[in-house]
Design a protein around this motif. Structure first.
Motif, short mmCIF file in Angstrom:
data_model
loop_
_atom_site.label_atom_id
_atom_site.label_comp_id
_atom_site.label_asym_id
_atom_site.label_seq_id
_atom_site.Cartn_x
_atom_site.Cartn_y
_atom_site.Cartn_z
N VAL A 92 3.03 -12.47 -49.67
CA VAL A 92 2.24 -12.84 -48.50
C VAL A 92 0.93 -12.07 -48.44
O VAL A 92 0.22 -12.12 -47.44
CB VAL A 92 3.05 -12.64 -47.19
CG1 VAL A 92 4.27 -13.53 -47.17
CG2 VAL A 92 3.43 -11.18 -46.99
N THR A 93 0.59 -11.38 -49.51
CA THR A 93 -0.69 -10.67 -49.56
C THR A 93 -1.80 -11.65 -49.91
O THR A 93 -1.57 -12.69 -50.55
CB THR A 93 -0.66 -9.55 -50.61
OG1 THR A 93 -0.52 -10.14 -51.91
CG2 THR A 93 0.49 -8.59 -50.35
N ALA A 94 -3.02 -11.32 -49.49
CA ALA A 94 -4.16 -12.17 -49.81
C ALA A 94 -4.35 -12.30 -51.32
O ALA A 94 -4.64 -13.38 -51.84
CB ALA A 94 -5.43 -11.61 -49.16
N ARG A 95 -4.15 -11.20 -52.03
CA ARG A 95 -4.32 -11.22 -53.49
C ARG A 95 -3.34 -12.19 -54.14
O ARG A 95 -3.74 -13.00 -55.00
CB ARG A 95 -4.11 -9.80 -54.04
CG ARG A 95 -4.21 -9.71 -55.57
CD ARG A 95 -3.95 -8.28 -56.03
NE ARG A 95 -3.92 -8.19 -57.48
CZ ARG A 95 -5.00 -8.05 -58.24
NH1 ARG A 95 -6.19 -7.99 -57.68
NH2 ARG A 95 -4.90 -7.97 -59.56
N PHE A 96 -2.08 -12.13 -53.74
CA PHE A 96 -1.09 -13.03 -54.34
C PHE A 96 -1.41 -14.48 -54.03
O PHE A 96 -1.36 -15.34 -54.92
CB PHE A 96 0.32 -12.69 -53.82
CG PHE A 96 1.38 -13.61 -54.35
CD1 PHE A 96 2.03 -13.34 -55.55
CD2 PHE A 96 1.71 -14.78 -53.67
CE1 PHE A 96 3.00 -14.21 -56.05
CE2 PHE A 96 2.68 -15.65 -54.16
CZ PHE A 96 3.32 -15.36 -55.35
N LEU A 97 -1.74 -14.77 -52.78
CA LEU A 97 -1.97 -16.15 -52.38
C LEU A 97 -3.21 -16.73 -53.04
O LEU A 97 -3.23 -17.91 -53.43
CB LEU A 97 -2.08 -16.25 -50.86
CG LEU A 97 -0.77 -15.99 -50.10
CD1 LEU A 97 -1.02 -15.91 -48.61
CD2 LEU A 97 0.26 -17.07 -50.42
N MET A 98 -4.23 -15.93 -53.21
CA MET A 98 -5.43 -16.43 -53.89
C MET A 98 -5.14 -16.72 -55.36
O MET A 98 -5.59 -17.74 -55.91
CB MET A 98 -6.57 -15.43 -53.73
CG MET A 98 -7.06 -15.31 -52.28
SD MET A 98 -8.28 -14.00 -52.02
CE MET A 98 -9.72 -14.71 -52.82
#
Length: 307
Positions: free
Chosen positions: A225-231
């Protein structure tokens, strides 16, 4: 225990290094109440340390349900899924319905009965159902609004196709009507083998239904659910889409031309999504998907499932 020849449905569960989560998945499937006999097949994709296979034997042995547990030595989720379906059809030769649930999911009460009922009533080849997500850590509004956590919604109905195998039923005749390998092993470490499979099913003329009552509960780990993972996941989604288009377009130029259109449309969709949500993270998804297509066309493919 039921005789193997009487089994009408088999629930397949591929697993990889998540024994505690697998135990939760298995418990939810064992608890299903149906008016037809069903079996469970588990395939552990970690041959070096098959803790999932051990967990499955420990839980399924005393459960009184027909089952089979295997270890697949070839790493890759498509290898594991292909093995699960192949073993299920061989071990239970009269089972008409082959289902799949992931090892990070839990079947809700009535799931198995509802999805099989829809397949029978509508004579559907494939049936999918909703996935309700529970975040293991508090999720921001931006995360919950992200398109990657969206799903098909609405009442039970016929649809063009489903995109994921985490809550699906596939009739035996579908497997018999397609060439092997069923799940394309080129997607082993990229992901998206299920999307390619269901795209192939649609093109072959198989009918797909959506069963709103067949609910699955998915647990989303904190690192997802981190921004890095989702991007990165958005970019990978675009890469998957490009590879599928390249496989099925019949032309090397069409997917490349589609990339150019996708970049323009992706920008517009991102602007509209930002206007709607007022948050950059969900709004970045369409543009990053388009970027992922372009990166894939240059030969760079992510491999998140390798290792």
């Amino acid at each position: 225990m039921q005789d193997a020849s009487s089994i009408q449905a088999v629930v397949c569960i591929p697993t990889f290094r998540r024994p505690a989560w697998l135990a939760r998945t298995l418990a939810s499937v064992i608890a299903q109440e149906t008016d037809f006999p069903f079996a469970i097949v588990v395939v552990d994709n970690d041959a070096a340390n098959p803790v999932g296979a051990v967990c499955a034997e420990d839980l399924l042995g005393p459960a009184g349900l027909p089952y089979a547990v295997f270890t697949e030595g070839k790493q890759g989720n498509c290898h594991a899924i292909n093995r699960a379906f192949a073993e299920a059809m061989q071990a239970f030769p009269r089972a008409e319905f082959l289902l799949m649930i992931d090892d990070d999911e839990m079947a809700m009460p009535g799931w198995l009965a509802a999805i099989v009922k829809t397949a029978r009533r509508e004579n559907a080849d494939i049936v999918g159902g909703p996935v309700d997500r529970e975040f293991e850590v508090p999720a921001t509004t931006a995360v919950m609004q992200h398109p990657l956590f969206g799903s098909i919604e609405g009442e039970s109905r016929e649809i063009d196709q489903i995109h994921g195998s985490g809550n699906c039923l596939i009739r035996r005749r579908v497997f018999e009507g397609l060439q092997s390998p069923l799940f394309d092993v080129r997607f082993n470490f990229l992901g998206g083998g299920d999307m390619e499979f269901f795209t192939r099913c649609r093109k072959a003329g198989f009918r797909t239904w959506w069963c709103a009552e067949a609910m699955i509960h998915e647990f989303v780990a904190g690192e997802r659910v981190t921004a890095r993972f989702l991007m990165k996941r958005s970019i990978r989604t675009g890469s998957i889409n490009y590879v599928i288009d390249r496989i099925h377009s019949g032309s090397a130029l069409k997917p490349v031309a589609k990339n150019a259109v996708s970049l323009w449309l992706g920008l517009g969709r991102s602007v509209r999504l930002f206007t709607k949500t007022r948050r950059l993270l969900p709004a970045s998804h369409p543009l990053l998907v388009s970027l992922g297509r372009t990166i894939a066309s240059l030969g760079f493919l992510p491999k998140p499932y390798k290792g």
